[in-house]
Motif scaffolding. Structure first.
Motif, PDB file in Angstrom:
ATOM      1  N   GLU A  45      -6.295  -8.424   9.560  1.00  0.00           N
ATOM      2  CA  GLU A  45      -6.713  -7.319   8.669  1.00  0.00           C
ATOM      3  C   GLU A  45      -5.689  -6.178   8.718  1.00  0.00           C
ATOM      4  N   ALA A  46      -5.214  -5.874   9.929  1.00  0.00           N
ATOM      5  CA  ALA A  46      -4.272  -4.762  10.095  1.00  0.00           C
ATOM      6  C   ALA A  46      -2.917  -5.074   9.446  1.00  0.00           C
ATOM      7  N   LEU A  47      -2.502  -6.341   9.466  1.00  0.00           N
ATOM      8  CA  LEU A  47      -1.241  -6.735   8.806  1.00  0.00           C
ATOM      9  C   LEU A  47      -1.257  -6.340   7.330  1.00  0.00           C
ATOM     10  N   ALA A  48      -2.415  -6.533   6.708  1.00  0.00           N
ATOM     11  CA  ALA A  48      -2.537  -6.265   5.268  1.00  0.00           C
ATOM     12  C   ALA A  48      -2.397  -4.784   4.943  1.00  0.00           C
ATOM     13  N   SER A  49      -2.662  -3.907   5.916  1.00  0.00           N
ATOM     14  CA  SER A  49      -2.633  -2.470   5.622  1.00  0.00           C
ATOM     15  C   SER A  49      -1.330  -1.791   6.050  1.00  0.00           C
ATOM     16  N   PHE A  50      -0.365  -2.571   6.567  1.00  0.00           N
ATOM     17  CA  PHE A  50       0.920  -1.972   6.978  1.00  0.00           C
ATOM     18  C   PHE A  50       1.668  -1.463   5.747  1.00  0.00           C
ATOM     19  N   LYS A  51       2.062  -0.178   5.793  1.00  0.00           N
ATOM     20  CA  LYS A  51       2.715   0.442   4.626  1.00  0.00           C
ATOM     21  C   LYS A  51       4.222   0.245   4.617  1.00  0.00           C
ATOM     22  N   GLY A  52       4.849   0.316   5.793  1.00  0.00           N
ATOM     23  CA  GLY A  52       6.295   0.125   5.826  1.00  0.00           C
ATOM     24  C   GLY A  52       7.012   1.189   6.636  1.00  0.00           C
ATOM     25  N   VAL A  53       8.346   1.143   6.553  1.00  0.00           N
ATOM     26  CA  VAL A  53       9.223   2.066   7.257  1.00  0.00           C
ATOM     27  C   VAL A  53      10.159   2.668   6.225  1.00  0.00           C
ATOM     28  N   GLN A  54      10.397   3.969   6.324  1.00  0.00           N
ATOM     29  CA  GLN A  54      11.326   4.592   5.380  1.00  0.00           C
ATOM     30  C   GLN A  54      12.691   3.905   5.455  1.00  0.00           C
ATOM     31  N   ARG A  55      13.275   3.678   4.277  1.00  0.00           N
ATOM     32  CA  ARG A  55      14.589   3.050   4.134  1.00  0.00           C
ATOM     33  C   ARG A  55      14.589   1.578   4.580  1.00  0.00           C
ATOM     34  N   ARG A  56      13.451   0.918   4.614  1.00  0.00           N
ATOM     35  CA  ARG A  56      13.415  -0.529   4.840  1.00  0.00           C
ATOM     36  C   ARG A  56      12.712  -1.151   3.634  1.00  0.00           C
ATOM     37  N   PHE A  57      13.502  -1.577   2.651  1.00  0.00           N
ATOM     38  CA  PHE A  57      13.001  -2.074   1.361  1.00  0.00           C
ATOM     39  C   PHE A  57      11.917  -1.134   0.824  1.00  0.00           C
ATOM     40  N   SER A  58      12.289   0.145   0.742  1.00  0.00           N
ATOM     41  CA  SER A  58      11.342   1.170   0.298  1.00  0.00           C
ATOM     42  C   SER A  58      11.428   1.333  -1.217  1.00  0.00           C
ATOM     43  N   TYR A  59      10.301   1.137  -1.888  1.00  0.00           N
ATOM     44  CA  TYR A  59      10.247   1.361  -3.335  1.00  0.00           C
ATOM     45  C   TYR A  59      10.215   2.861  -3.607  1.00  0.00           C
ATOM     46  N   LYS A  60      11.180   3.346  -4.366  1.00  0.00           N
ATOM     47  CA  LYS A  60      11.222   4.751  -4.763  1.00  0.00           C
ATOM     48  C   LYS A  60      10.704   4.920  -6.194  1.00  0.00           C
ATOM     49  N   ILE A  61      11.007   3.944  -7.038  1.00  0.00           N
ATOM     50  CA  ILE A  61      10.468   3.896  -8.408  1.00  0.00           C
ATOM     51  C   ILE A  61      10.065   2.441  -8.651  1.00  0.00           C
ATOM     52  N   LYS A  62       8.889   2.251  -9.221  1.00  0.00           N
ATOM     53  CA  LYS A  62       8.430   0.884  -9.502  1.00  0.00           C
ATOM     54  C   LYS A  62       7.739   0.887 -10.860  1.00  0.00           C
ATOM     55  N   ARG A  63       8.554   0.783 -11.903  1.00  0.00           N
ATOM     56  CA  ARG A  63       8.037   0.735 -13.273  1.00  0.00           C
ATOM     57  C   ARG A  63       8.474  -0.584 -13.904  1.00  0.00           C
ATOM     58  N   ASP A  64       7.911  -0.909 -15.051  1.00  0.00           N
ATOM     59  CA  ASP A  64       8.301  -2.142 -15.741  1.00  0.00           C
ATOM     60  C   ASP A  64       9.773  -2.110 -16.154  1.00  0.00           C
ATOM     61  N   ASP A  65      10.252  -0.907 -16.552  1.00  0.00           N
ATOM     62  CA  ASP A  65      11.630  -0.816 -17.060  1.00  0.00           C
ATOM     63  C   ASP A  65      12.645  -0.457 -15.975  1.00  0.00           C
ATOM     64  N   LEU A  66      12.180   0.017 -14.810  1.00  0.00           N
ATOM     65  CA  LEU A  66      13.111   0.381 -13.741  1.00  0.00           C
ATOM     66  C   LEU A  66      12.456   0.290 -12.370  1.00  0.00           C
ATOM     67  N   VAL A  67      13.132  -0.442 -11.491  1.00  0.00           N
ATOM     68  CA  VAL A  67      12.723  -0.505 -10.083  1.00  0.00           C
ATOM     69  C   VAL A  67      13.868   0.081  -9.261  1.00  0.00           C
ATOM     70  N   TYR A  68      13.545   1.020  -8.368  1.00  0.00           N
ATOM     71  CA  TYR A  68      14.553   1.574  -7.456  1.00  0.00           C
ATOM     72  C   TYR A  68      14.098   1.337  -6.019  1.00  0.00           C
ATOM     73  N   ILE A  69      14.942   0.595  -5.271  1.00  0.00           N
ATOM     74  CA  ILE A  69      14.655   0.247  -3.879  1.00  0.00           C
ATOM     75  C   ILE A  69      15.753   0.848  -3.004  1.00  0.00           C
ATOM     76  N   ASP A  70      15.366   1.382  -1.856  1.00  0.00           N
ATOM     77  CA  ASP A  70      16.349   1.901  -0.897  1.00  0.00           C
ATOM     78  C   ASP A  70      16.197   1.145   0.412  1.00  0.00           C
ATOM     79  N   ASP A  71      17.337   0.782   1.028  1.00  0.00           N
ATOM     80  CA  ASP A  71      17.284  -0.006   2.259  1.00  0.00           C
ATOM     81  C   ASP A  71      18.420   0.388   3.199  1.00  0.00           C
ATOM     82  N   TYR A  72      18.156   0.262   4.488  1.00  0.00           N
ATOM     83  CA  TYR A  72      19.095   0.647   5.551  1.00  0.00           C
ATOM     84  C   TYR A  72      20.184  -0.421   5.776  1.00  0.00           C
TER      85      TYR A  72
END
Length: 450
Positions: free
Chosen positions: A298-325
């Motif tokens: 259950e806890a695995l499903a709620s993990f949000k992530g780490v900044q700069r590790r495949f972090s979505y900054k914009i997630k739209r149909d016309d533009l996706v922006y991902i930042d990664d370390y």
């Protein structure tokens, strides 16, 4: 040295991600904390808010007078700071107790049940997932993380002291200061060859780390690594194994097999097979701390992530922006795989800031091959960090090796203009240097332009 006898802790390089977590810890247990760093950053500003005195010029006159009492002060330094640093030299020549960050971590965690995450890639994500799983299942832990967890909005967590989660860093052989109860090794790719010389010496160091487990300790190793341990993998015969993967709305759904049971329909929201493996080994380690498997799922499903590790900054149909370390060819390949899986058939622009002259030189051909897979590539100048330039090694040298013709070098001040001109469907920024400070500007400009 007994930490109870210490009143003052002084950090040389306090703004580093690992150093700042230690600074928070000492502040939390009511020690006086101060430090030096080269430049002000969002991390140092956060430290200042909790009454940590920080200055940005190297000089003894900036060190608070209380911290010059050698019988009451511990000095912690990072190997990234030059040995000619005048404050460092003063403390060294005047008989202060001076420790590397890793030595202090070893001192703090020696009396707790220590869970250590090692590997050339995946340490920060894996340890952040592990800390999240333990917290969610009620385990009293302290966690020192190498990134900002989006679940805690911090690189430090203090819920109790019985258990400790740490990153076991192979740089400078730091991880040989730890004696964990449970450890994992995620990967052993060639890196830090400026320290090790060759991959054989690196592998030897990982074997030494594996031998530092406390009696009765457990070691988890990714299937295929040349080490003995409890294995984990995807669609193979590992002890802990993920099978029957589906993707629905950007979420992985899979079956998770342990030596004792199979959990069906487990969910995990971070893209990329490398992140699935990180989640799996964190799950396996958390079981050793006594967390029940169904609660962990259950806890695995709620993990949000780490900044700069495949972090979505914009997630739209016309533009996706991902930042990664990502700052190593293997990590760039993992980012590429995750984008291909989650955003197939989209035009991808990769912006990459190489980190360290030595790493760029050691892996020039591999970097070129990894970057060439993207539709279009922008290179920034090499971020030197702790290094002096190497003759003939610069971003132009790397650019010439990239076979994809859609490539160019751009100065940082022209980056946003160039990104807009290229108008990608998916944008990914990668690197371990100061490219991370550009992310908010890029995000704001692209959102505003919409």
């Amino acid at each position: 040295m007994n930490l109870n006898d210490i009143q003052y802790v002084y950090f040389i390089g306090v703004g580093g991600i690992g150093m700042s977590a230690l600074a928070r810890y000492f502040r939390f247990i009511n020690k006086e904390v101060a430090g030096y760093d080269k430049t002000e950053t969002p991390l140092t500003k956060e430290l200042a808010k909790i009454n940590i005195d920080i200055h940005y010029s190297d000089g003894l006159e900036f060190v608070p007078k209380n911290f010059l009492q050698k019988d009451k002060t511990l000095v912690v330094y990072t190997p990234a700071v030059s040995s000619s640093h005048s404050e460092y030299q003063y403390f060294l020549q005047n008989g202060f107790v001076i420790k590397k960050r890793s030595e202090v971590l070893g001192m703090i965690t020696k009396d707790s049940f220590c869970l250590a995450v090692a590997g050339t890639h995946g340490k920060t994500t894996t340890s952040s997932i592990l800390a999240h799983l333990l917290k969610e299942t009620g385990i009293p832990l302290t966690a020192f993380l190498g990134g900002i967890s989006e679940d805690f909005n911090s690189n430090f967590l203090l819920e109790g002291t019985a258990y400790a989660v740490v990153e076991a860093d192979e740089f400078d052989r730091s991880f040989l200061q730890l004696s964990p109860n449970v450890a994992c090794i995620t990967s052993m790719d060639a890196d830090h060859l400026d320290i090790y010389g060759d991959i054989g010496q690196l592998h030897k160091s990982f074997k030494e780390f594996a031998n530092r487990l406390k009696p009765g300790g457990k070691l988890f190793v990714r299937k295929g690594l040349p080490l003995e341990g409890i294995t984990y993998g995807i669609e193979d015969d590992s002890d802990y194994c993920i099978r029957n993967i589906k993707i629905e709305h950007g979420t992985y759904i899979f079956d998770l097999g342990t030596p004792d049971t199979v959990l069906k329909g487990v969910k995990f929201n971070k893209p990329g097979r490398h992140n699935l493996l990180n989640g799996l080994v964190a799950f396996a380690m958390a079981i050793q701390a006594g967390s029940p498997p169904y609660r962990l799922a259950e806890a695995l499903a709620s993990f949000k992530g780490v900044q700069r590790r495949f972090s979505y900054k914009i997630k739209r149909d016309d533009l996706v922006y991902i930042d990664d370390y990502a700052h190593h060819p293997t990590e760039i390949d993992a980012v590429y795989q995750a984008i291909e899986e989650m955003h197939p058939n989209k035009k991808v622009l990769a912006v990459f800031q190489p980190h360290l002259f030595s790493r760029t030189k050691d892996f020039g051909d591999e970097f070129a091959k990894s970057l060439s897979r993207f539709d279009s590539i922008i290179l920034l100048e090499i971020y030197p960090a702790r290094e002096e330039p190497i003759q003939g090694v610069d971003s132009n040298w790397l650019l010439r090796k990239i076979l994809n013709p859609n490539k160019k070098i751009v100065q940082k001040e022209n980056l946003i203009v160039e990104i807009k001109l290229q108008n990608p469907q998916v944008l990914v920024t990668m690197g371990a240097g100061d490219i991370g400070l550009e992310v908010i500007n890029i995000k704001n400009e692209l959102e505003y332009a919409h």
